[in-house]
Design an enzyme around this catalytic site. Sequence first.
Site, PDB file in Angstrom:
ATOM      1  N   GLY A  54       0.814  -1.197   0.000  1.00  7.41           N
ATOM      2  CA  GLY A  54       0.000   0.000   0.000  1.00  7.41           C
ATOM      3  C   GLY A  54       0.851   1.252   0.000  1.00  7.41           C
ATOM      4  O   GLY A  54       1.979   1.266   0.484  1.00  7.41           O
ATOM      5  N   SER A  55       0.307   2.332  -0.547  1.00  6.73           N
ATOM      6  CA  SER A  55       0.977   3.626  -0.459  1.00  6.73           C
ATOM      7  C   SER A  55       0.814   4.159   0.965  1.00  6.73           C
ATOM      8  O   SER A  55       0.035   3.641   1.756  1.00  6.73           O
ATOM      9  CB  SER A  55       0.371   4.603  -1.468  1.00  6.73           C
ATOM     10  OG  SER A  55       0.613   4.169  -2.786  1.00  6.73           O
ATOM     11  N   GLY A  56       1.571   5.200   1.274  1.00 11.94           N
ATOM     12  CA  GLY A  56       1.530   5.758   2.617  1.00 11.94           C
ATOM     13  C   GLY A  56       2.715   5.367   3.470  1.00 11.94           C
ATOM     14  O   GLY A  56       2.815   5.775   4.625  1.00 11.94           O
ATOM     15  N   HIS A  57       3.637   4.542   2.891  1.00  4.34           N
ATOM     16  CA  HIS A  57       4.813   4.081   3.637  1.00  4.34           C
ATOM     17  C   HIS A  57       6.114   4.682   3.103  1.00  4.34           C
ATOM     18  O   HIS A  57       7.201   4.195   3.407  1.00  4.34           O
ATOM     19  CB  HIS A  57       4.904   2.559   3.592  1.00  4.34           C
ATOM     20  CG  HIS A  57       3.671   1.866   4.056  1.00  4.34           C
ATOM     21  ND1 HIS A  57       3.084   2.143   5.264  1.00  4.34           N
ATOM     22  CD2 HIS A  57       2.879   0.928   3.458  1.00  4.34           C
ATOM     23  CE1 HIS A  57       2.003   1.396   5.408  1.00  4.34           C
ATOM     24  NE2 HIS A  57       1.854   0.660   4.319  1.00  4.34           N
ATOM     25  N   ASP A 111      -1.589  -8.527   0.952  1.00  2.00           N
ATOM     26  CA  ASP A 111      -0.349  -8.504   0.183  1.00  2.00           C
ATOM     27  C   ASP A 111       0.113  -9.912  -0.161  1.00  2.00           C
ATOM     28  O   ASP A 111       0.480 -10.205  -1.312  1.00  2.00           O
ATOM     29  CB  ASP A 111       0.741  -7.777   0.976  1.00  2.00           C
ATOM     30  CG  ASP A 111       0.443  -6.299   1.136  1.00  2.00           C
ATOM     31  OD1 ASP A 111       0.013  -5.917   2.228  1.00  2.00           O
ATOM     32  OD2 ASP A 111       0.629  -5.545   0.168  1.00  2.00           O
ATOM     33  N   HIS A 225       0.017   0.410   9.428  1.00  2.00           N
ATOM     34  CA  HIS A 225      -1.251   0.674   8.756  1.00  2.00           C
ATOM     35  C   HIS A 225      -2.238   1.344   9.706  1.00  2.00           C
ATOM     36  O   HIS A 225      -3.449   1.203   9.554  1.00  2.00           O
ATOM     37  CB  HIS A 225      -1.860  -0.627   8.214  1.00  2.00           C
ATOM     38  CG  HIS A 225      -1.064  -1.246   7.124  1.00  2.00           C
ATOM     39  ND1 HIS A 225      -0.239  -2.333   7.332  1.00  2.00           N
ATOM     40  CD2 HIS A 225      -0.924  -0.923   5.822  1.00  2.00           C
ATOM     41  CE1 HIS A 225       0.348  -2.660   6.194  1.00  2.00           C
ATOM     42  NE2 HIS A 225      -0.042  -1.812   5.265  1.00  2.00           N
ATOM     43  N   ASP A 413     -19.666 -13.702   5.818  1.00  4.37           N
ATOM     44  CA  ASP A 413     -20.198 -12.498   5.186  1.00  4.37           C
ATOM     45  C   ASP A 413     -21.438 -12.767   4.344  1.00  4.37           C
ATOM     46  O   ASP A 413     -22.085 -11.822   3.885  1.00  4.37           O
ATOM     47  CB  ASP A 413     -19.132 -11.869   4.266  1.00  4.37           C
ATOM     48  CG  ASP A 413     -17.947 -11.366   5.055  1.00  4.37           C
ATOM     49  OD1 ASP A 413     -18.157 -10.951   6.202  1.00  4.37           O
ATOM     50  OD2 ASP A 413     -16.828 -11.388   4.517  1.00  4.37           O
ATOM     51  N   THR A 511     -11.884 -24.443   7.277  1.00  4.53           N
ATOM     52  CA  THR A 511     -11.729 -23.729   6.015  1.00  4.53           C
ATOM     53  C   THR A 511     -11.916 -24.730   4.885  1.00  4.53           C
ATOM     54  O   THR A 511     -12.122 -25.934   5.117  1.00  4.53           O
ATOM     55  CB  THR A 511     -10.342 -23.084   5.883  1.00  4.53           C
ATOM     56  OG1 THR A 511      -9.353 -24.121   5.739  1.00  4.53           O
ATOM     57  CG2 THR A 511      -9.995 -22.221   7.079  1.00  4.53           C
TER      58      THR A 511
END
Length: 594
Positions: A54-57, A111, A225, A413, A511
Amino acid sequence: MSAKHFINDPTLLVNSALHALTLTNPSIALDAEHKIIYRRPGHASQVSIISGGGSGHEPSFGAFVGRGGLAAAVAGSIFASPSTEQIRKAIVSRVDAEQGVLVTVMNYTGDVLNFGVAVEKAKATGLDVEMLVVGDDVGVGRKAAGKVGRRGIAGTVLVHKITGALAAQGASLNDVYNVGKLVADNIVSVGASLEHVHVPGRARPDPNSAEVLGADEVEIGMGIHNEPGSGRAEVDLPELVKRMLAQLLDTKDDDRAFLNVNSNEVVLMINNLGGVSVLELGGITAEVVTQLEKSYQIKPVRVLAGTYMTSLNGLGFSISILNVVNTNIGGPSMLQLLDAPCEAAGWAAPISKETWEAGSTNVREDSAGSEEQVKKSGLMGDPEVLLRSLTEGLKRVILAEPDVTKFDTIVGDGDCGQTLQRGSKAVLKMLTIDKPTGDVAVDVSKIAQVVEASMDGTSGALYTIFLNALVHALRQQASQGEATPEVWATALKKASESLAKYTPAKPGDRTLVDALHPFVETLGTTGDITKAAEASRAGAEGTKGMKASLGRTVYIGGSGFEKVPDPGAWGLSELFLGLAGIKGPEPETDYEMV
């Protein structure tokens, strides 16, 4: 926290920041459509290292692209993983893959899955690709992290620097991967922050919400994050550093004793999370170095202090400790690789005069028109039998949608049934247009492409990883000539092993693995698909009453799992029963709603 920004549009912010990297380093280029920063062509062939997230790092990851660093970095939206297609494009089109590709990713579910899909797809086309997952954070201990494991934070930068230097010296993919893993296994990190951050474009936080820290509080173990850490406390800097170093180095702490420092060479990195002044970071560095020597008798041979991996403008810092060990490759040491020249703006090394004067305008052309397709393997099966089996299996999954949806409404969900039905319908439609060729690797590859395009979420990523790994495993058995049940069993087992690299799910975790594992094992021991399908259904039935270890239910809690099976396992068992030619009854309706 400050909610004021000069650029409030997050899309514009990410795109313009990526463009800026090409202005400060003429040796790199930008694929704007896929948000990929990559080295311009023209250098000697070497192992290419790709990372991202992700961006922001920033400066991670784009500013670590350059000579002696990464070959490419893939950017997602702020705090969000890039997509599989972005990553795949980086692997097949934006780097030199002749000597192999190492994909390094931090340990976050999105990721790992998205990078994993891209890696398996690249492998399925014949590329030599390895993936290394880095988890260096000790802020969340073993008990809380569970099967997910440690998060990846700033220590990942040291993995990038050392592997980048080794690749630049012409090392093989095997050596680069092994040294990278050795570095990752010898790093521990922990962060702390005085504030959570505000993401541009989002609503301003409620000042009375739990997200806002008290005036004198610090979040210990803060992630990159914006997520909470291990706890909050009102402490001064010396006490804060003392607690952080204890989490890193206390060998008596069973929950966090991840590293035993047994070397006389230790590298210390103090990382600014984005909002700490240079002056204050200096004071923090001095405190950490002082306490390391006084309390642990550790005198770092290298002290790196600066901004390497941020959380936007996070008012905090992280401490990373690297235990320098022998690389076991008979070449440069870990420390020599750390000291080696690096022409990446995010690392403290200037761009050379020669690079500036070269004025290169070369770009790597998009190879979309010539991207490698999955080649024929020569491993053959009966296309009519394959078509008939697939059709029956997919129809059973479609008919089972109401039951799977009902189960997932209780424990998840509610979208699992529709996701499986959507993927099954898409594959059936493809089969009516493009019937199986008989080359099983080619046929499974076509199915994998449809599944990836039609199924989203975690289940889509898991199925896509498995199917691409299955293609790779089938190709490895091409010399057998005929796709016998034994060949399928071997390939399925190898694909299961590949899937296990990207998810910690094991039988008993409630699972789809509870249906997959018995099918693969039974087919391998008996060669009988009917018995294997029946074992899969028994495994799915066995999940009723089983408490989940992974997935949404772990976070939301609640009941209902006692009365229904795992929806993913049930849906997969329906597919296997259909593949075996077992006609299905009407959809199950005897599971009580709770």
